[in-house]
Motif scaffolding. Structure first.
Motif, PDB file in Angstrom:
ATOM      1  N   TRP A   1       0.829  -1.196   0.000  1.00  0.00           N
ATOM      2  CA  TRP A   1       0.000   0.000   0.000  1.00  0.00           C
ATOM      3  C   TRP A   1       0.865   1.247   0.000  1.00  0.00           C
ATOM      4  O   TRP A   1       1.840   1.333   0.758  1.00  0.00           O
ATOM      5  CB  TRP A   1      -0.897  -0.002   1.242  1.00  0.00           C
ATOM      6  N   TYR A   2       0.531   2.202  -0.880  1.00  0.00           N
ATOM      7  CA  TYR A   2       1.122   3.541  -0.892  1.00  0.00           C
ATOM      8  C   TYR A   2      -0.016   4.540  -0.748  1.00  0.00           C
ATOM      9  O   TYR A   2      -1.071   4.369  -1.374  1.00  0.00           O
ATOM     10  CB  TYR A   2       1.847   3.833  -2.212  1.00  0.00           C
ATOM     11  N   SER A   3       0.198   5.595   0.011  1.00  0.00           N
ATOM     12  CA  SER A   3      -0.825   6.634   0.124  1.00  0.00           C
ATOM     13  C   SER A   3      -0.884   7.411  -1.186  1.00  0.00           C
ATOM     14  O   SER A   3       0.087   7.441  -1.959  1.00  0.00           O
ATOM     15  CB  SER A   3      -0.502   7.590   1.277  1.00  0.00           C
ATOM     16  N   LEU A   4      -2.018   8.047  -1.445  1.00  0.00           N
ATOM     17  CA  LEU A   4      -2.140   8.895  -2.632  1.00  0.00           C
ATOM     18  C   LEU A   4      -1.095  10.001  -2.597  1.00  0.00           C
ATOM     19  O   LEU A   4      -0.506  10.338  -3.626  1.00  0.00           O
ATOM     20  CB  LEU A   4      -3.548   9.503  -2.727  1.00  0.00           C
ATOM     21  N   GLU A   5      -0.846  10.543  -1.411  1.00  0.00           N
ATOM     22  CA  GLU A   5       0.141  11.614  -1.276  1.00  0.00           C
ATOM     23  C   GLU A   5       1.532  11.129  -1.690  1.00  0.00           C
ATOM     24  O   GLU A   5       2.256  11.826  -2.400  1.00  0.00           O
ATOM     25  CB  GLU A   5       0.156  12.135   0.154  1.00  0.00           C
ATOM     26  N   GLU A   6       1.917   9.916  -1.247  1.00  0.00           N
ATOM     27  CA  GLU A   6       3.226   9.360  -1.625  1.00  0.00           C
ATOM     28  C   GLU A   6       3.310   9.162  -3.140  1.00  0.00           C
ATOM     29  O   GLU A   6       4.330   9.489  -3.752  1.00  0.00           O
ATOM     30  CB  GLU A   6       3.455   8.017  -0.939  1.00  0.00           C
ATOM     31  N   LEU A   7       2.253   8.612  -3.724  1.00  0.00           N
ATOM     32  CA  LEU A   7       2.253   8.376  -5.174  1.00  0.00           C
ATOM     33  C   LEU A   7       2.280   9.682  -5.957  1.00  0.00           C
ATOM     34  O   LEU A   7       3.034   9.824  -6.921  1.00  0.00           O
ATOM     35  CB  LEU A   7       1.041   7.533  -5.578  1.00  0.00           C
TER      36      LEU A   7
ATOM     37  N   ASN B   1       3.420  12.543  -4.931  1.00  0.00           N
ATOM     38  CA  ASN B   1       4.735  13.141  -4.723  1.00  0.00           C
ATOM     39  C   ASN B   1       5.772  12.469  -5.629  1.00  0.00           C
ATOM     40  O   ASN B   1       6.608  13.148  -6.245  1.00  0.00           O
ATOM     41  CB  ASN B   1       5.144  13.017  -3.252  1.00  0.00           C
ATOM     42  N   TYR B   2       5.721  11.126  -5.732  1.00  0.00           N
ATOM     43  CA  TYR B   2       6.673  10.413  -6.590  1.00  0.00           C
ATOM     44  C   TYR B   2       6.457  10.775  -8.057  1.00  0.00           C
ATOM     45  O   TYR B   2       7.418  11.006  -8.792  1.00  0.00           O
ATOM     46  CB  TYR B   2       6.564   8.900  -6.370  1.00  0.00           C
ATOM     47  N   ILE B   3       5.207  10.861  -8.481  1.00  0.00           N
ATOM     48  CA  ILE B   3       4.911  11.242  -9.871  1.00  0.00           C
ATOM     49  C   ILE B   3       5.462  12.635 -10.155  1.00  0.00           C
ATOM     50  O   ILE B   3       6.103  12.867 -11.186  1.00  0.00           O
ATOM     51  CB  ILE B   3       3.398  11.144 -10.157  1.00  0.00           C
ATOM     52  N   HIS B   4       5.234  13.576  -9.236  1.00  0.00           N
ATOM     53  CA  HIS B   4       5.774  14.926  -9.405  1.00  0.00           C
ATOM     54  C   HIS B   4       7.308  14.891  -9.469  1.00  0.00           C
ATOM     55  O   HIS B   4       7.930  15.530 -10.316  1.00  0.00           O
ATOM     56  CB  HIS B   4       5.292  15.819  -8.261  1.00  0.00           C
ATOM     57  N   TYR B   5       7.916  14.095  -8.574  1.00  0.00           N
ATOM     58  CA  TYR B   5       9.373  13.974  -8.522  1.00  0.00           C
ATOM     59  C   TYR B   5       9.937  13.434  -9.835  1.00  0.00           C
ATOM     60  O   TYR B   5      10.893  13.989 -10.378  1.00  0.00           O
ATOM     61  CB  TYR B   5       9.747  13.048  -7.353  1.00  0.00           C
ATOM     62  N   ILE B   6       9.347  12.349 -10.365  1.00  0.00           N
ATOM     63  CA  ILE B   6       9.907  11.754 -11.581  1.00  0.00           C
ATOM     64  C   ILE B   6       9.658  12.624 -12.806  1.00  0.00           C
ATOM     65  O   ILE B   6      10.497  12.699 -13.700  1.00  0.00           O
ATOM     66  CB  ILE B   6       9.439  10.292 -11.811  1.00  0.00           C
ATOM     67  N   LYS B   7       8.528  13.302 -12.862  1.00  0.00           N
ATOM     68  CA  LYS B   7       8.265  14.207 -14.000  1.00  0.00           C
ATOM     69  C   LYS B   7       9.249  15.370 -13.985  1.00  0.00           C
ATOM     70  O   LYS B   7       9.829  15.721 -15.006  1.00  0.00           O
ATOM     71  CB  LYS B   7       6.835  14.752 -13.947  1.00  0.00           C
ATOM     72  N   THR B   8       9.446  15.959 -12.798  1.00  0.00           N
ATOM     73  CA  THR B   8      10.347  17.108 -12.662  1.00  0.00           C
ATOM     74  C   THR B   8      11.784  16.712 -12.966  1.00  0.00           C
ATOM     75  O   THR B   8      12.465  17.367 -13.767  1.00  0.00           O
ATOM     76  CB  THR B   8      10.248  17.696 -11.234  1.00  0.00           C
ATOM     77  N   ASN B   9      12.264  15.636 -12.358  1.00  0.00           N
ATOM     78  CA  ASN B   9      13.645  15.225 -12.564  1.00  0.00           C
ATOM     79  C   ASN B   9      13.863  14.623 -13.942  1.00  0.00           C
ATOM     80  O   ASN B   9      14.942  14.779 -14.512  1.00  0.00           O
ATOM     81  CB  ASN B   9      14.086  14.251 -11.465  1.00  0.00           C
ATOM     82  N   GLY B  10      12.859  13.971 -14.491  1.00  0.00           N
ATOM     83  CA  GLY B  10      12.966  13.451 -15.855  1.00  0.00           C
ATOM     84  C   GLY B  10      13.123  14.577 -16.854  1.00  0.00           C
ATOM     85  O   GLY B  10      14.001  14.536 -17.721  1.00  0.00           O
ATOM     86  N   ALA B  11      12.293  15.605 -16.729  1.00  0.00           N
ATOM     87  CA  ALA B  11      12.380  16.759 -17.635  1.00  0.00           C
ATOM     88  C   ALA B  11      13.734  17.437 -17.499  1.00  0.00           C
ATOM     89  O   ALA B  11      14.360  17.822 -18.498  1.00  0.00           O
ATOM     90  CB  ALA B  11      11.246  17.740 -17.346  1.00  0.00           C
ATOM     91  N   LYS B  12      14.209  17.575 -16.260  1.00  0.00           N
ATOM     92  CA  LYS B  12      15.509  18.202 -16.001  1.00  0.00           C
ATOM     93  C   LYS B  12      16.635  17.419 -16.672  1.00  0.00           C
ATOM     94  O   LYS B  12      17.599  17.985 -17.158  1.00  0.00           O
ATOM     95  CB  LYS B  12      15.730  18.286 -14.484  1.00  0.00           C
ATOM     96  N   ASP B  13      16.480  16.072 -16.712  1.00  0.00           N
ATOM     97  CA  ASP B  13      17.492  15.207 -17.325  1.00  0.00           C
ATOM     98  C   ASP B  13      17.243  14.958 -18.815  1.00  0.00           C
ATOM     99  O   ASP B  13      17.935  14.152 -19.437  1.00  0.00           O
ATOM    100  CB  ASP B  13      17.551  13.861 -16.598  1.00  0.00           C
ATOM    101  N   GLY B  14      16.214  15.617 -19.391  1.00  0.00           N
ATOM    102  CA  GLY B  14      15.952  15.510 -20.827  1.00  0.00           C
ATOM    103  C   GLY B  14      15.093  14.314 -21.226  1.00  0.00           C
ATOM    104  O   GLY B  14      15.204  13.823 -22.353  1.00  0.00           O
ATOM    105  N   TYR B  15      14.229  13.841 -20.334  1.00  0.00           N
ATOM    106  CA  TYR B  15      13.349  12.709 -20.632  1.00  0.00           C
ATOM    107  C   TYR B  15      11.889  13.138 -20.617  1.00  0.00           C
ATOM    108  O   TYR B  15      11.502  14.024 -19.855  1.00  0.00           O
ATOM    109  CB  TYR B  15      13.521  11.594 -19.601  1.00  0.00           C
ATOM    110  N   ASN B  16      11.089  12.476 -21.427  1.00  0.00           N
ATOM    111  CA  ASN B  16       9.635  12.570 -21.334  1.00  0.00           C
ATOM    112  C   ASN B  16       9.187  11.362 -20.514  1.00  0.00           C
ATOM    113  O   ASN B  16       9.176  10.243 -21.015  1.00  0.00           O
ATOM    114  CB  ASN B  16       8.983  12.520 -22.727  1.00  0.00           C
ATOM    115  N   VAL B  17       8.872  11.581 -19.256  1.00  0.00           N
ATOM    116  CA  VAL B  17       8.420  10.496 -18.383  1.00  0.00           C
ATOM    117  C   VAL B  17       6.982  10.175 -18.767  1.00  0.00           C
ATOM    118  O   VAL B  17       6.135  11.063 -18.823  1.00  0.00           O
ATOM    119  CB  VAL B  17       8.514  10.895 -16.897  1.00  0.00           C
ATOM    120  N   ASP B  18       6.719   8.896 -19.073  1.00  0.00           N
ATOM    121  CA  ASP B  18       5.381   8.544 -19.554  1.00  0.00           C
ATOM    122  C   ASP B  18       4.698   7.447 -18.753  1.00  0.00           C
ATOM    123  O   ASP B  18       3.586   7.034 -19.071  1.00  0.00           O
ATOM    124  CB  ASP B  18       5.436   8.145 -21.030  1.00  0.00           C
TER     125      ASP B  18
END
Length: 141
Positions: free
Chosen positions: A45-51, A53-70
């Motif tokens: 189980w993961y809370s909605l907040e954790e999920l 937050n992780y989605i925001h983290y991977i989108k932000t860091n992916g874009a910063k590293d030149g990736y389209n996180v999908d």
């Protein structure tokens, strides 16, 4: 609700979910037969907040590293038989890995090629683990 969300195409029936869960429980039990009997997790189980937050983290860091996180790929794992993992040693876990493609200049030809290219695990962004398995760890759906 003004704009209700579209019904996801990947939904399954509760009955099929119960069958999948029972199959997993039976398979995992047969793999552990003869070993010391600790009750293993069959749900994480993961809370909605954790999920979120992780989605925001991977989108932000992916874009910063030149990736389209999908997306996110979910992997099953088993903790090492090591005392530093305490009661989780030898137990099932589930971890999340972001997927995507390298961002390119958006010409129409490149965009079509990118859409056909399969998403890969993004090795530059940390996976997420340590969801809550609850007490007791084994649940029946």
């Amino acid at each position: 609700m003004k704009n209700p969300p579209a019904k996801p195409s990947q939904l399954i029936t509760k009955e099929f979910a119960k069958q999948l869960n029972a199959n997993y429980n039976n398979k995992r039990a047969s793999l552990r037969a003869g070993q010391e009997e600790k009750e293993d997790a069959n749900a994480i189980w993961y809370s909605l907040e954790e999920l979120e937050n992780y989605i925001h983290y991977i989108k932000t860091n992916g874009a910063k590293d030149g990736y389209n996180v999908d997306g996110i790929r979910f992997y099953f794992g088993v903790y090492p038989e090591d005392e530093k993992h305490g009661e989780k040693a030898g137990m099932t876990t589930l971890f999340l890995v972001p997927t995507g493609k390298k961002a390119e200049n958006n010409t129409q030809v490149q965009s079509l090629a990118l859409m056909r290219e399969a998403s890969s695990d993004l090795q530059d962004i940390e996976p997420m683990n340590y969801g809550n398995i609850g007490r007791p760890p084994s649940l029946i759906y």
